[in-house]
Design a protein around this motif. Structure first.
Motif, short mmCIF file in Angstrom:
data_model
loop_
_atom_site.label_atom_id
_atom_site.label_comp_id
_atom_site.label_asym_id
_atom_site.label_seq_id
_atom_site.Cartn_x
_atom_site.Cartn_y
_atom_site.Cartn_z
N GLU A 35 10.52 -13.25 -88.50
CA GLU A 35 11.43 -12.62 -87.68
C GLU A 35 11.82 -13.36 -86.21
O GLU A 35 10.55 -13.83 -85.90
CB GLU A 35 11.04 -11.09 -87.50
CG GLU A 35 10.99 -10.18 -88.65
CD GLU A 35 10.62 -8.81 -88.41
OE1 GLU A 35 10.70 -8.21 -87.03
OE2 GLU A 35 10.49 -8.04 -89.28
N LYS A 36 12.90 -13.13 -85.72
CA LYS A 36 13.10 -13.47 -84.47
C LYS A 36 14.15 -12.71 -83.93
O LYS A 36 15.21 -12.33 -83.96
CB LYS A 36 13.69 -14.99 -84.59
CG LYS A 36 13.89 -15.69 -83.13
CD LYS A 36 12.56 -15.79 -82.21
CE LYS A 36 13.02 -16.34 -80.77
NZ LYS A 36 11.70 -16.38 -80.03
N VAL A 37 13.27 -11.99 -82.67
CA VAL A 37 14.39 -11.16 -81.75
C VAL A 37 14.35 -11.82 -80.53
O VAL A 37 13.33 -12.08 -79.76
CB VAL A 37 13.85 -9.58 -81.50
CG1 VAL A 37 14.86 -8.95 -81.00
CG2 VAL A 37 13.60 -9.21 -83.10
N PHE A 38 15.61 -12.15 -79.74
CA PHE A 38 15.61 -12.63 -78.54
C PHE A 38 15.65 -11.63 -77.49
O PHE A 38 15.72 -10.36 -77.65
CB PHE A 38 17.08 -13.56 -78.61
CG PHE A 38 16.98 -14.69 -79.40
CD1 PHE A 38 16.29 -16.04 -78.96
CD2 PHE A 38 17.64 -14.66 -80.58
CE1 PHE A 38 16.43 -17.04 -79.86
CE2 PHE A 38 17.74 -15.78 -81.36
CZ PHE A 38 16.99 -17.03 -80.94
N PRO A 39 15.34 -12.15 -76.04
CA PRO A 39 15.18 -11.19 -75.04
C PRO A 39 16.45 -10.31 -74.94
O PRO A 39 16.20 -8.98 -74.62
CB PRO A 39 15.11 -12.16 -73.89
CG PRO A 39 14.24 -13.21 -74.48
CD PRO A 39 15.17 -13.56 -75.68
N ASN A 40 17.57 -10.59 -75.22
CA ASN A 40 18.65 -9.76 -75.21
C ASN A 40 18.92 -8.70 -76.15
O ASN A 40 19.89 -7.80 -76.31
CB ASN A 40 19.72 -10.47 -75.06
CG ASN A 40 20.36 -11.29 -76.14
OD1 ASN A 40 19.57 -11.27 -77.27
ND2 ASN A 40 21.32 -11.95 -76.23
#
Length: 492
Positions: free
Chosen positions: A10-15
């Motif tokens: 998974e990859k969730v960016f700061p925004n």
């Protein structure tokens, strides 16, 4: 034996943007694994994780039989994972040999030269070792990056769109190399938009959509149509096609033999008043090159453009004077002046006048803000401070003046939210209804199906088909652009 396993990545960016949502992927030595997906599907993020350029938010990477985490690209390369990026990251002022050994510490020129020469020989010597990279053609540069990856002793080779910018004979050289890498026992992840080369080259296929795996299968169990459907997926219809076709006017613009060396084959086209002509094609297909040739932005381009019976000069300012406008793909660096406000940006095509009517500029900006729904306080707001969709509306507003008769749009909805995308597509349709002639280049084929009156499909710089959006769908365009052979009723 499994060479590399990704589990639950998974990859969730700061925004808050979730680029990857629990992706599983297995790479096996001796096999080529194809990875496909539309823009924004998550391919680039997955590649960056494998390359050590970004860290996953969750999930595990198992290399061989041990879990690992790459803190940097150097870590990934040291672990035996080499990534060949689409945009070739070479130092143009160094030789091919120097680029290949650039990342190696303590290399010895004599011994390493013999080793690299032997390695390049296995690639059939596609370039001289001492040639400066800047003097090499694009295909040879791509082979330098492949040699660079192999010199590191990589067991896993990730290739991100390695053929997107290559000509046909250059692609064949890459295909031969990929097959050889697999035959030597390496695991290859091959990322491409071209469905036919995926079918011909790979052993396994994974398709990503919205950050998730939506298809994983042996290539021999798939057809081009099944792959295209998986890529298109939910087929979000941004706009429904009108029930009745638009009534186009008389021929307005004609192009004869437009060409750009190595990028665009000689192309003829006719554009009518009130017509939206779509340009469909994958990355490197020649869509942008065709627009730049029409606009005079490509100094190497040849051919003739005639607008309303009068030849158009081959410089952008002559095109603008004739009534042709271009909204470029890269709006942040080419679409607007970041230091100027909305009003000043909209007035840019009229700069050069001795007297500037600031009141008229303010009125034009206020009218554009209302008409296009630009979310800004006033005409003094800077486009760079707006959202992507609103900044794009400013770029389009700049050309909405009486003198504009032909509007060239290069990926006008790229990188903007669905709401702004719908606004822009509706605006394009409204402008055509008012008589403006539009050429719309887009990699979002569902948008072309929704708004275009006619679609030219490009590949390798050639127009390979003309499609009628009333009888074709997104999946059919994907097959056409990817080199497949769709049902005859989808082509017109």
């Amino acid at each position: 034996m499994v060479m590399l396993t990704l589990s639950g990545i998974e990859k969730v960016f700061p925004n808050g943007t979730a680029a990857l949502r629990g992706v599983d992927l297995t790479l096996v030595p001796g096999r080529v694994h194809g990875l496909l997906g539309a823009n924004g599907a998550g391919k680039s993020t997955l590649i960056k994780i494998l390359a050590g350029a970004t860290a996953p938010s969750a999930g595990t990477i198992i290399l061989g039989d041990r879990p690992c985490r790459f803190a940097s690209p150097r870590d990934a390369k040291a672990a035996g994972v080499a990534t060949i990026f689409q945009h070739i990251p070479l130092v143009p002022t160094l030789s091919a040999f120097e680029n290949i050994v650039l990342d190696e510490r303590g290399w010895r020129r004599g011994g390493d030269r013999r080793r690299i020469a032997a390695l390049v020989a296995t690639l059939r010597d596609p370039f001289p070792l001492d040639a400066l990279v800047t003097d090499l053609p694009i295909g040879a540069r791509q082979m330098v990056t492949i040699a660079q990856a192999l010199a590191s002793g990589a067991d896993v080779v990730v290739m991100d769109e390695p053929t997107a910018s290559l000509a046909g004979h250059e692609r064949i050289a890459v295909y031969d190399t990929v097959r050889r890498l697999a035959a030597e026992g390496r695991a290859v992840l091959f990322v491409s938009h071209f469905i036919d080369e995926i079918v011909a080259l790979t052993d396994d296929v994974t398709v990503l959509r919205d950050g998730r795996v939506v298809l994983e299968a042996r290539t021999t169990d798939l057809t081009e149509g099944l792959i295209a459907e998986a890529i298109a997926g939910r087929a979000v219809a941004v706009l429904e096609r009108p029930a009745q076709p638009r009534r186009r006017g008389r021929p307005l613009l004609t192009a004869h033999g437009l060409t750009s060396p190595g990028r665009l084959a000689p192309t003829d086209l006719t554009l009518h008043e009130g017509e939206i002509l779509g340009l469909a094609g994958m990355l490197g297909s020649g869509r942008s090159e065709l627009l730049h040739a029409i606009f005079g932005a490509d100094r190497a381009a040849g051919g003739e453009v005639v607008l309303d019976g009068k030849p158009v000069g081959r410089w952008p300012d002559e095109a603008v004077a004739a009534g042709i406008a271009l909204v470029p793909e890269d709006r942040d660096t080419q679409g607007y002046a970041p230091q100027l406000g909305i009003a000043a940006n909209i007035a840019l095509p009229q700069t050069g006048r001795l007297l500037i009517d600031h009141a008229a500029e303010a009125r034009a900006a206020a009218a554009a803000i209302v008409r296009l729904g630009i979310k800004a306080t006033d005409g003094d707001a800077l486009p760079v401070e707006l959202s992507g969709g609103n900044a794009q509306k400013v770029v389009i507003a700049k050309w909405l003046r009486p003198a504009t008769r032909v509007l060239l749009l290069d990926e006008p909805t790229a990188g903007i939210d669905i709401g702004a995308r719908t606004d822009i597509l509706r605006l394009i349709r409204d402008l055509a209804d008012e008589g403006l002639a539009v050429i719309l280049a887009s990699s979002e084929f569902s948008e072309l199906v929704a708004v275009a009156d006619r679609i030219l499909v490009l590949r390798d710089g050639h127009v390979v088909a003309t499609a009628d959006p009333a009888t074709c769908d997104e999946a059919g365009l994907i097959v056409l652009a990817g080199g497949g052979r769709p049902a005859l009723e989808n082509a017109a």
